[in-house]
Design an enzyme around this catalytic site. Structure first.
Site, PDB file in Angstrom:
ATOM      1  N   SER A  34       0.822  -1.223   0.000  1.00 39.66           N
ATOM      2  CA  SER A  34       0.000   0.000   0.000  1.00 39.66           C
ATOM      3  C   SER A  34       0.851   1.267   0.000  1.00 39.66           C
ATOM      4  CB  SER A  34      -0.960   0.006   1.190  1.00 39.66           C
ATOM      5  OG  SER A  34      -0.251  -0.152   2.409  1.00 39.66           O
ATOM      6  N   ASN A  69      -2.338  -2.065  13.092  1.00 44.25           N
ATOM      7  CA  ASN A  69      -3.794  -1.906  13.039  1.00 44.25           C
ATOM      8  C   ASN A  69      -4.260  -0.632  13.751  1.00 44.25           C
ATOM      9  OD1 ASN A  69      -3.599  -4.320  11.763  1.00 44.25           O
ATOM     10  ND2 ASN A  69      -4.556  -5.545  13.380  1.00 44.25           N
ATOM     11  N   THR A  75     -40.673  25.563 -11.453  1.00 44.11           N
ATOM     12  CA  THR A  75     -40.986  24.234 -10.923  1.00 44.11           C
ATOM     13  C   THR A  75     -41.189  23.370 -12.164  1.00 44.11           C
ATOM     14  OG1 THR A  75     -43.376  24.575 -10.874  1.00 44.11           O
ATOM     15  CG2 THR A  75     -42.178  25.188  -8.880  1.00 44.11           C
ATOM     16  N   HIS A  76     -40.782  22.134 -12.120  1.00 44.77           N
ATOM     17  CA  HIS A  76     -40.841  21.234 -13.297  1.00 44.77           C
ATOM     18  C   HIS A  76     -40.067  21.823 -14.476  1.00 44.77           C
ATOM     19  CE1 HIS A  76     -44.248  19.225 -11.192  1.00 44.77           C
ATOM     20  NE2 HIS A  76     -44.584  20.473 -10.885  1.00 44.77           N
ATOM     21  N   SER A 114     -14.341  24.307 -29.429  1.00 45.06           N
ATOM     22  CA  SER A 114     -14.531  23.053 -30.147  1.00 45.06           C
ATOM     23  C   SER A 114     -13.466  22.942 -31.228  1.00 45.06           C
ATOM     24  CB  SER A 114     -15.925  23.048 -30.782  1.00 45.06           C
ATOM     25  OG  SER A 114     -15.951  22.165 -31.880  1.00 45.06           O
ATOM     26  N   LYS A 136     -18.086  27.792 -31.058  1.00 44.39           N
ATOM     27  CA  LYS A 136     -18.456  27.217 -29.766  1.00 44.39           C
ATOM     28  C   LYS A 136     -17.627  27.711 -28.588  1.00 44.39           C
ATOM     29  CE  LYS A 136     -20.351  23.296 -29.410  1.00 44.39           C
ATOM     30  NZ  LYS A 136     -21.546  22.665 -28.975  1.00 44.39           N
ATOM     31  N   ASN A 159     -17.734  26.214 -24.772  1.00 44.90           N
ATOM     32  CA  ASN A 159     -18.418  25.157 -24.006  1.00 44.90           C
ATOM     33  C   ASN A 159     -18.196  25.279 -22.498  1.00 44.90           C
ATOM     34  OD1 ASN A 159     -19.363  23.933 -26.370  1.00 44.90           O
ATOM     35  ND2 ASN A 159     -17.451  22.774 -26.616  1.00 44.90           N
ATOM     36  N   TYR A 188      -9.655  -6.233  12.660  1.00 46.54           N
ATOM     37  CA  TYR A 188      -9.025  -5.803  11.405  1.00 46.54           C
ATOM     38  C   TYR A 188      -9.039  -6.926  10.373  1.00 46.54           C
ATOM     39  CZ  TYR A 188      -5.620  -4.183   7.985  1.00 46.54           C
ATOM     40  OH  TYR A 188      -5.013  -3.812   6.815  1.00 46.54           O
ATOM     41  N   GLN A 200      -7.629  -2.143   3.986  1.00 48.07           N
ATOM     42  CA  GLN A 200      -6.607  -1.359   3.293  1.00 48.07           C
ATOM     43  C   GLN A 200      -7.231  -0.632   2.085  1.00 48.07           C
ATOM     44  OE1 GLN A 200      -2.397  -2.663   2.923  1.00 48.07           O
ATOM     45  NE2 GLN A 200      -2.876  -2.977   0.766  1.00 48.07           N
ATOM     46  N   LYS A 254      -8.391   3.509   1.471  1.00 49.55           N
ATOM     47  CA  LYS A 254      -7.588   4.715   1.249  1.00 49.55           C
ATOM     48  C   LYS A 254      -7.772   5.390  -0.099  1.00 49.55           C
ATOM     49  CE  LYS A 254      -4.404   3.146   4.623  1.00 49.55           C
ATOM     50  NZ  LYS A 254      -5.202   1.886   4.757  1.00 49.55           N
TER      51      LYS A 254
HETATM   52  N1  ARG Z   1      -1.352  -1.195   5.029  1.00 52.97           N
HETATM   53  C1  ARG Z   1      -2.255  -1.673   5.999  1.00 52.97           C
HETATM   54  C2  ARG Z   1      -3.624  -0.998   5.837  1.00 52.97           C
HETATM   55  O1  ARG Z   1      -3.660  -0.010   5.220  1.00 52.97           O
HETATM   56  C3  ARG Z   1      -1.756  -1.398   7.383  1.00 52.97           C
HETATM   57  C4  ARG Z   1      -2.294  -2.308   8.412  1.00 52.97           C
HETATM   58  C5  ARG Z   1      -1.710  -3.674   8.231  1.00 52.97           C
HETATM   59  N2  ARG Z   1      -2.110  -4.552   9.252  1.00 52.97           N
HETATM   60  C6  ARG Z   1      -2.027  -5.858   9.131  1.00 52.97           C
HETATM   61  N3  ARG Z   1      -2.448  -6.578  10.108  1.00 52.97           N
HETATM   62  N4  ARG Z   1      -1.569  -6.428   8.040  1.00 52.97           N
HETATM   63  O2  ARG Z   1      -4.625  -1.450   6.276  1.00 52.97           O
END
Ligand code: ARG
Length: 447
Positions: free
Chosen positions: A22, A109, A154-155, A276, A282, A284, A316, A321, A324
């Protein structure tokens, strides 16, 4: 280089490593990760779990890593699995054995849960600031346009006359609610998960409240399993962002309509329009269209996160993961859209005569004409019928109620007098709407 090599006899398969890593996206948490680690070791030393000298070496090392990442002399090394492994490995390289003690009484975690909370806590004020800037532009335009008449719909059919200030005021309210939702979310997430460990706390005598206070949290989280498996605050944020985008998207749709040749209510500045490749005439409204388009992308991230969390057993799981990239993208997207939309609105020209003319056509003052009769003792339902007939006459003659001669009015209902024209002028229609939240009340407020 891994944090957990001891139990393994073979290297991870290359594809499996790439699938699992990650660092490529959680590197943006480096600041929060280092800040969290500094607080953690400060607490460990206070609890005599580390010596003061170990604490100082670790903090010095972490600070040098932070500086080097910021000045570009240290780069993220893809051999590490995530931001946590990367920082710990570089720390140990720099300060030796003390670095190996950083992770005492901690798990990735609770660490990643902390980093994400801190990241969101830092981003919410940025989002609030952008929403405030947009509201400042709206507020300026509202002051300038309390007497800029336009049709209310309206509408998507012309309904009653209103003002541009009143129309924009609706968006002012929406973005105000968006700010308060962001504040609520920030307040609710402001509890510190650090010290929850992998899931069941630790056997070290950690002072979780102290770590929480060092990092500016209201308190430490209550349940260690919840601490490492809760992603509610991300779903809340994505939901708030979805609402922001929905508001921007509705506004964009109106700007696109208003900027069209059919409406010509506004002209988007050249700086926020594109041309365009084939049609030389045009101009846009691409920015408004893209804001509208990107709304789907943010909704997608909300649904993804809800779906990722659905059915996850405590505590967890690596599925988490996946919290993110969508969140980061939703934040970036909303920030870009807010910035661009504000710039576009700030530079947009409003075509007042066209808007006023449009408010005159389409019988937007028909309700006011009926109200005139009601004022003269005609029951509303009868008045409604009479005005309906007058509208038909106007349609046949191709004129508006303002243009219909008095004898035509009187032929249908003798109650009408010459003051009917004043009673149904745009100015009167707006000024008489004095109830709280109506365009007349707004006019009074700004005058
Ligand atoms: N890269 C992991 C995440 O974003 C970090 C936590 C990892 N924990 C684990 N038990 N493998 O979730």
């Amino acid at each position: 280089m891994k944090l957990w090599g001891g139990r393994f006899t073979k290297q991870t398969d290359d594809l499996a490593f790439a699938f699992n890593e990650s660092l490529s996206f959680d590197q943006r948490l480096y600041h929060q990760d280092i800040q969290g680690s500094i607080a953690h070791v400060t607490m460990l030393a206070r609890q005599n779990i580390l010596t003061d000298s170990e604490r100082d070496q670790i903090i010095e090392g972490l600070t040098s890593i932070l500086n080097d990442l910021e000045n570009g002399s240290l780069e993220f090394d893809p051999q590490y699995e995530d931001i946590h492994s990367f920082v710990e490995a570089i720390l140990t390289e720099r300060v030796g054995d003390a670095g190996k003690k950083l992770h005492t009484g901690r798990s990735r975690n609770d660490q990643v849960a902390l980093d994400m909370r801190m990241y969101i806590r830092d981003e919410i004020p940025v989002l609030i600031d952008l929403l405030k800037k947009l509201r400042e532009v709206l507020s300026r335009l509202m002051k300038e346009h309390v007497e800029t008449y336009m049709p209310g719909f309206t509408h998507l059919q012309k309904a009653q006359p209103t003002t541009l200030a009143h129309h924009l005021g609706a968006y002012f309210e929406m973005f105000g609610r968006d700010i308060s939702r962001m504040e609520d979310t920030r307040e609710r997430l402001n509890e510190c998960p650090l010290g929850a460990g992998a899931l069941a706390g630790t056997t070290y005598p950690l002072d979780r409240e102290y770590t929480a206070s060092l990092l500016g949290f209201r308190c430490a989280t209550a349940n260690s399993m919840d601490s490492v498996s809760d992603r509610d605050y991300l779903i809340e944020l994505l939901s708030n962002l979805s609402l922001v985008m929905m508001h921007l998207s509705r506004f964009s749709e109106e700007v696109i309509l208003w900027n069209s040749n059919e409406y010509q209510f506004v002209e988007i500045d050249d700086g926020y329009s594109t041309g365009s490749s084939i049609m030389p005439q045009k101009k846009n409204p691409d920015i408004a269209e893209l804001v509208r388009g990107k709304t789907g992308r943010v909704y997608g991230h909300l649904i993804q996160m809800l779906t990722t969390m659905k059915g996850l057993p405590l505590a967890y799981n690596k599925d988490m993961q996946e919290d993110k990239e969508g969140v980061f993208d939703a934040i970036d997207t909303a920030e870009h859209c807010l910035t661009l939309f504000t710039g576009m609105l700030d530079t947009m020209k409003f075509n007042k005569p066209v808007m006023a003319k449009s408010a005159m056509n389409g019988f937007t003052n028909a309700t006011d004409a009926a109200d005139y009769l009601v004022m003269h003792g005609v029951p509303f339902r009868d008045a409604h019928g009479i005005i309906g007939q007058l509208v038909l006459t106007c349609i046949e003659k191709g004129c508006s109620l303002d243009e219909l001669p008095l004898d035509e009015y009187q032929a249908i209902c003798p109650t009408f007098q010459a003051d009917i024209y004043d009673a149904i002028s745009l100015k009167t229609c707006v000024e008489k709407r004095m109830t709280k939240g109506a365009p007349g009340a707004l006019l009074n407020q700004y005058k």
